[in-house]
Design a protein around this motif. Structure first.
Motif, mmCIF file in Angstrom:
data_model
loop_
_atom_site.group_PDB
_atom_site.id
_atom_site.type_symbol
_atom_site.label_atom_id
_atom_site.label_comp_id
_atom_site.label_asym_id
_atom_site.label_seq_id
_atom_site.Cartn_x
_atom_site.Cartn_y
_atom_site.Cartn_z
ATOM 1 N N HIS A 74 14.508 -1.260 61.429
ATOM 2 C CA HIS A 74 15.713 -0.990 62.207
ATOM 3 C C HIS A 74 16.887 -1.716 61.583
ATOM 4 O O HIS A 74 16.741 -2.821 61.034
ATOM 5 C CB HIS A 74 15.533 -1.437 63.664
ATOM 6 N N VAL A 75 18.053 -1.118 61.663
ATOM 7 C CA VAL A 75 19.239 -1.681 61.024
ATOM 8 C C VAL A 75 19.514 -3.112 61.476
ATOM 9 O O VAL A 75 20.041 -3.933 60.704
ATOM 10 C CB VAL A 75 20.465 -0.774 61.290
ATOM 11 N N VAL B 30 16.860 1.043 55.919
ATOM 12 C CA VAL B 30 17.295 0.815 57.290
ATOM 13 C C VAL B 30 17.484 2.135 58.021
ATOM 14 O O VAL B 30 18.002 3.105 57.468
ATOM 15 C CB VAL B 30 18.600 -0.014 57.345
ATOM 16 N N ILE B 31 17.064 2.143 59.281
ATOM 17 C CA ILE B 31 17.250 3.311 60.139
ATOM 18 C C ILE B 31 17.774 2.828 61.485
ATOM 19 O O ILE B 31 17.593 1.672 61.858
ATOM 20 C CB ILE B 31 15.950 4.116 60.316
ATOM 21 N N GLY C 195 31.101 2.058 57.815
ATOM 22 C CA GLY C 195 29.830 2.695 57.506
ATOM 23 C C GLY C 195 28.789 2.456 58.581
ATOM 24 O O GLY C 195 29.031 1.806 59.609
ATOM 25 N N PHE C 196 27.598 2.964 58.347
ATOM 26 C CA PHE C 196 26.501 2.858 59.304
ATOM 27 C C PHE C 196 26.104 1.403 59.543
ATOM 28 O O PHE C 196 26.206 0.873 60.658
ATOM 29 C CB PHE C 196 25.327 3.698 58.792
ATOM 30 N N LYS C 197 25.674 0.708 58.498
ATOM 31 C CA LYS C 197 25.290 -0.695 58.655
ATOM 32 C C LYS C 197 26.494 -1.558 59.024
ATOM 33 O O LYS C 197 26.398 -2.454 59.864
ATOM 34 C CB LYS C 197 24.656 -1.220 57.364
#
Length: 361
Positions: A234-235, A196-197, A19-21
């Motif tokens: 931010h992540v 989170v981005i 996944g993203f994170k």
């Protein structure tokens, strides 16, 4: 402060690594010298961070479902981890309205399966269950929620994360209590992050990916809930908290076996419109955006986290302001449009974050 040398050679079992994170955390752990085993479904979007940044290089990657308890138990047994970080989840609010059974099965029973595997494994010293800022019963307060505030959740996603917290608390009290830590040797905590981005997120119904997709197509961005205020970060910010917390759990045991918030400075809790205006100006000055006039399912309008506990006891603080965060996001997606090696670029942003001496007030 996190000690980089701590992670060298540590065996880490990470769910949600595709996944993203999870992708960002996997790369960070690799850069620190950890031996990572990942368990997750295949990436759900095309493109995705996992393939663009070659996240699977140098790790043991298992593509499977945490809803399968036999698979989870076998994978963890084979990996023999010292540290477990559970991040796999159904992470989308709007998706949860349409798919509540999948959301609860993944977020609640998936967590049960992971914690059961921890309970039946030997050698696990530290375990973190990653939850969400949406686990709190939201009263639309102007102040941030603390770790001892009431859990709740209006939509299935938010509610499932509250359930995840309750499951974690139950396992901590029933199987890993601090009073018998010398016997079981497992320190279990939960971590609640803000919104989170960062680069590499292409999920549907998330603000940054929606804006980036529209701008790449030279289309007007359609925005829902433009006045909603969220704790944007931010992540790498919450991930730094997870790494620091895992280190403390490993070295100091049950002292840190609690719930923890990892969010931005209060001034970086901004409305959606603020984010969209800065992002579009940074990407393409003059880019248009429009409010979505269609009826929308319920989403909280105001949400903040109080991270005083992490600041005081873990000495954790966010490093990048929201303006810096947006710069880093744009830089990542701009690089992804070219022939840039996105693994090296992502590792470069991780290194920049680690060496950045500035700390947000």
């Amino acid at each position: 402060m996190m000690h980089k040398d701590f992670w060298a050679g540590k065996r880490v079992f990470l769910t949600g690594h595709t996944g993203f994170k999870g992708g960002w955390l996997t790369l960070w752990l690799q850069s620190l010298g950890a031996e990572v085993t990942g368990l997750s479904l295949s990436p759900e979007t095309t493109p995705n961070l996992y393939t663009r940044a070659r996240v699977d290089h140098g790790i043991a990657s298992i593509l499977g479902d945490i809803r399968d308890p036999v698979l989870v138990r076998r994978a963890m047994s084979d990996a023999r981890p010292e540290i477990v970080i559970h991040m796999a989840a159904q992470p989308l609010v709007r998706y949860s309205y349409a798919n509540p059974l999948e959301t609860y099965a993944t977020n609640v029973m998936g967590t049960v399966h992971v914690l059961e595997a921890v309970r039946q494994s030997r050698g696990v010293k530290a375990a973190i269950v990653v939850s969400s800022d949406k686990c709190y019963e939201n009263h639309e307060w102007v102040w941030g929620y603390r770790e001892n505030d009431r859990l709740g959740g209006h939509d299935p996603y938010s509610n499932s994360k509250a359930c995840t917290e309750l499951v974690t608390s139950s396992y901590r009290q029933a199987y890993f209590p601090s009073t018998s830590y010398v016997t079981h040797g497992v320190a279990l905590a939960s971590a609640r992050a803000g919104n989170v981005i960062g680069g590499g997120d292409w999920s549907e119904d998330r603000l940054i990916p929606d804006v980036i997709r529209a701008m790449e197509r030279a289309q007007s961005v359609v925005i829902r809930n433009q006045s909603a205020i969220r704790p944007w970060q931010h992540v790498l910010e919450p991930l730094s908290g997870y790494l620091l917390l895992a280190e403390r759990l490993y070295t100091e045991g049950s002292t840190y076996a609690e719930a923890w918030n990892f969010g931005p400075s209060d001034t970086d809790a901004r409305p959606v419109r603020w984010i969209v205006e800065r992002l579009t100006a940074r990407w393409a000055p003059g880019a248009a955006w429009l409010p979505d006039q269609n009826p929308q399912p319920h989403e909280a309008q105001l949400l903040k986290l109080d991270c005083s506990k992490a600041r005081s006891r873990l000495e954790w603080q966010p490093r990048w302001s929201l303006s810096t965060t947006i710069d880093r996001v744009v830089e990542w997606y701009r690089a992804a449009q070219s022939s840039t090696d996105m693994r090296e670029f992502t590792l470069g942003q991780i290194e920049a974050y680690q060496t950045d001496a500035s700390v947000c007030a």
